[in-house]
Design a protein around this motif. Structure first.
Motif, PDB file in Angstrom:
ATOM      1  N   PRO A 318      -0.286  -4.601   5.315  1.00  0.00           N
ATOM      2  CA  PRO A 318       0.970  -4.015   4.810  1.00  0.00           C
ATOM      3  C   PRO A 318       1.276  -4.367   3.357  1.00  0.00           C
ATOM      4  O   PRO A 318       2.287  -5.012   3.048  1.00  0.00           O
ATOM      5  CB  PRO A 318       2.023  -4.592   5.762  1.00  0.00           C
ATOM      6  N   VAL A 319       0.393  -3.961   2.465  1.00  0.00           N
ATOM      7  CA  VAL A 319       0.581  -4.146   1.029  1.00  0.00           C
ATOM      8  C   VAL A 319       0.789  -2.773   0.407  1.00  0.00           C
ATOM      9  O   VAL A 319      -0.028  -1.871   0.626  1.00  0.00           O
ATOM     10  CB  VAL A 319      -0.640  -4.832   0.387  1.00  0.00           C
ATOM     11  N   PRO A 320       1.866  -2.572  -0.354  1.00  0.00           N
ATOM     12  CA  PRO A 320       2.066  -1.280  -1.020  1.00  0.00           C
ATOM     13  C   PRO A 320       0.834  -0.875  -1.816  1.00  0.00           C
ATOM     14  O   PRO A 320       0.159  -1.718  -2.409  1.00  0.00           O
ATOM     15  CB  PRO A 320       3.264  -1.540  -1.940  1.00  0.00           C
ATOM     16  N   LEU A 321       0.529   0.392  -1.790  1.00  0.00           N
ATOM     17  CA  LEU A 321      -0.650   1.035  -2.362  1.00  0.00           C
ATOM     18  C   LEU A 321      -1.707   1.272  -1.293  1.00  0.00           C
ATOM     19  O   LEU A 321      -2.384   2.293  -1.306  1.00  0.00           O
ATOM     20  CB  LEU A 321      -1.257   0.247  -3.520  1.00  0.00           C
ATOM     21  N   LEU A 322      -1.856   0.328  -0.339  1.00  0.00           N
ATOM     22  CA  LEU A 322      -2.755   0.536   0.782  1.00  0.00           C
ATOM     23  C   LEU A 322      -2.059   1.359   1.857  1.00  0.00           C
ATOM     24  O   LEU A 322      -0.835   1.507   1.853  1.00  0.00           O
ATOM     25  CB  LEU A 322      -3.213  -0.808   1.359  1.00  0.00           C
ATOM     26  N   ASP A 323      -2.844   1.868   2.818  1.00  0.00           N
ATOM     27  CA  ASP A 323      -2.260   2.659   3.906  1.00  0.00           C
ATOM     28  C   ASP A 323      -1.219   1.853   4.680  1.00  0.00           C
ATOM     29  O   ASP A 323      -0.190   2.389   5.106  1.00  0.00           O
ATOM     30  CB  ASP A 323      -3.363   3.124   4.859  1.00  0.00           C
TER      31      ASP A 323
END
Length: 374
Positions: A318-323
């Motif tokens: 759950p890191v922004p930029l990843l799905d």
């Protein structure tokens, strides 16, 4: 030394790496693409690789299929997206009908399905490849017989002896040496109750596998090691042909095993249990691909399956930029009844971009350090 020697060596590394990455990325992005189309979203571009365009064509739906020069990823760009990362939309000048075909116009559950489809496609690819390998090649079953015991190992301390046949571990039946390895490798530092057959008699032993670092496609993970060698007697080996159903079942078990081990490694990195200096980047993956390709096409496809699972799991972090970051935003939206503000989303994506960039730089540094250390 001939000039063609080093060139050949480089090609034996680069070509398998490009092949492996292209297959894994293609199926990941195809997951996004197919579910997006199914949800009524228009796709402007489907790209394998980044950077300068090497080849492109536009299909009848207006999607530009492109092959780019840098084979380190890819993307699907939905209609109206400001950039391939889908970090925002430019829809103010669109008609209502056109705006309805954009990604952001879809219900939150459909957007979540489109995003989740990429990693799920990676898991499905691994399942299909492993099923094919088992169905075509069958399965070599090595009897879990101990040929020898390593001195001062977990097995030696537990009282294992040459000739022992492992029947069960913690009450779970063991049919092959590989079955035993799977259980032991996932149990570093955990006491295991073994039932072995020795001279026709059942004997109970308790062993705690030692920890060992083993290099894989995405990094070096810690596994449990018992310290026994398998029997090489031909009488202890048999090749078993498998039906399609049995191949699917075996492949599902192996896929889950890879998922579990990769998730354990990624989770260990986050919690500080695993060493970050063992994380591999593109150079490390290329080296592994080159080594495996020299063995044969079967092992190369097995590497694709393992790497596909790893990339699918990493994308779910759950890191922004990843799905996983997109899915986290959608979860907030579903709970709040409205999306997060555009400013908050953009800030999160900037943080995510910085984290991913630092991770790539760090992993590449590890790869170079490993090469220089020999």
């Amino acid at each position: 030394m001939s000039f063609f020697g080093p060139v050949s060596s480089v090609l034996y590394t680069i070509v398998p790496f490009v092949f492996v990455m292209t297959v894994v990325v293609f199926f990941h992005e195809m997951g996004h693409f197919l579910v997006g189309r199914w949800c009524g979203v228009k796709v402007d571009a489907f790209s394998i690789g980044f950077g300068p365009e090497l080849f492109a064509r536009v299909d009848r739906h207006g999607t530009r299929w492109r092959l780019a020069a840098i084979p380190l990823g890819g993307y699907v760009k939905f209609h109206g997206d400001i950039n391939p990362a889908s970090t925002g939309e430019a829809t103010s000048a669109m008609s209502d009908a056109e705006r309805a075909t954009t990604f952001g116009a879809q219900p939150v559950w459909e957007r979540a399905a489109v995003v989740a489809a990429g990693p799920l496609a990676n898991f499905l690819l691994a399942l299909v490849i492993m099923t094919g390998i088992f169905y075509v090649e069958g399965r070599s079953i090595l009897l879990p017989r101990v040929a020898s015991v390593v001195a001062d190992s977990a097995a030696a301390r537990a009282g294992f002896a040459a000739g022992d046949v492992v029947a069960s571990i913690d009450g779970r039946p063991v049919a092959s040496f590989v079955d035993m390895q799977k259980i032991v490798s996932a149990s570093s530092g955990v006491p295991l109750a073994f039932e072995v057959e020795r001279g026709g008699r059942p004997i109970a032993l308790t062993a705690t596998p030692d920890r060992r670092d083993v290099k894989g496609p995405v990094g070096t993970s810690s596994i449990g090691v018992l310290g026994v060698a398998a029997s090489t007697d031909p009488a202890d080996v048999r090749n078993e042909r498998m039906s399609l159903g049995a191949a699917v079942s075996e492949a599902a078990g192996d896929t889950w095993f890879v998922i579990d081990r990769t998730a354990s490694y990624v989770g260990g990195l986050v919690l500080g249990r695993e060493k970050p200096d063992q994380l591999s980047g593109p150079i490390g993956v290329a080296g592994v691909a080159g080594q495996v390709a020299r063995i044969g096409i079967g092992p190369l496809f097995n590497l694709i399956a393992i790497l596909s699972v790893s990339i699918g799991l990493i994308n779910l972090v759950p890191v922004p930029l990843l799905d996983g970051g997109h899915l986290l935003y959608f979860a907030f939206e579903a709970l709040r009844g409205r999306p997060m503000s555009l400013g908050a989303q953009e800030f999160g994506f900037k943080v995510g971009l910085a984290l991913v960039a630092m991770l790539m730089i760090f992993a590449t540094y590890n790869d170079i350090a490993h090469i220089t250390r020999g």
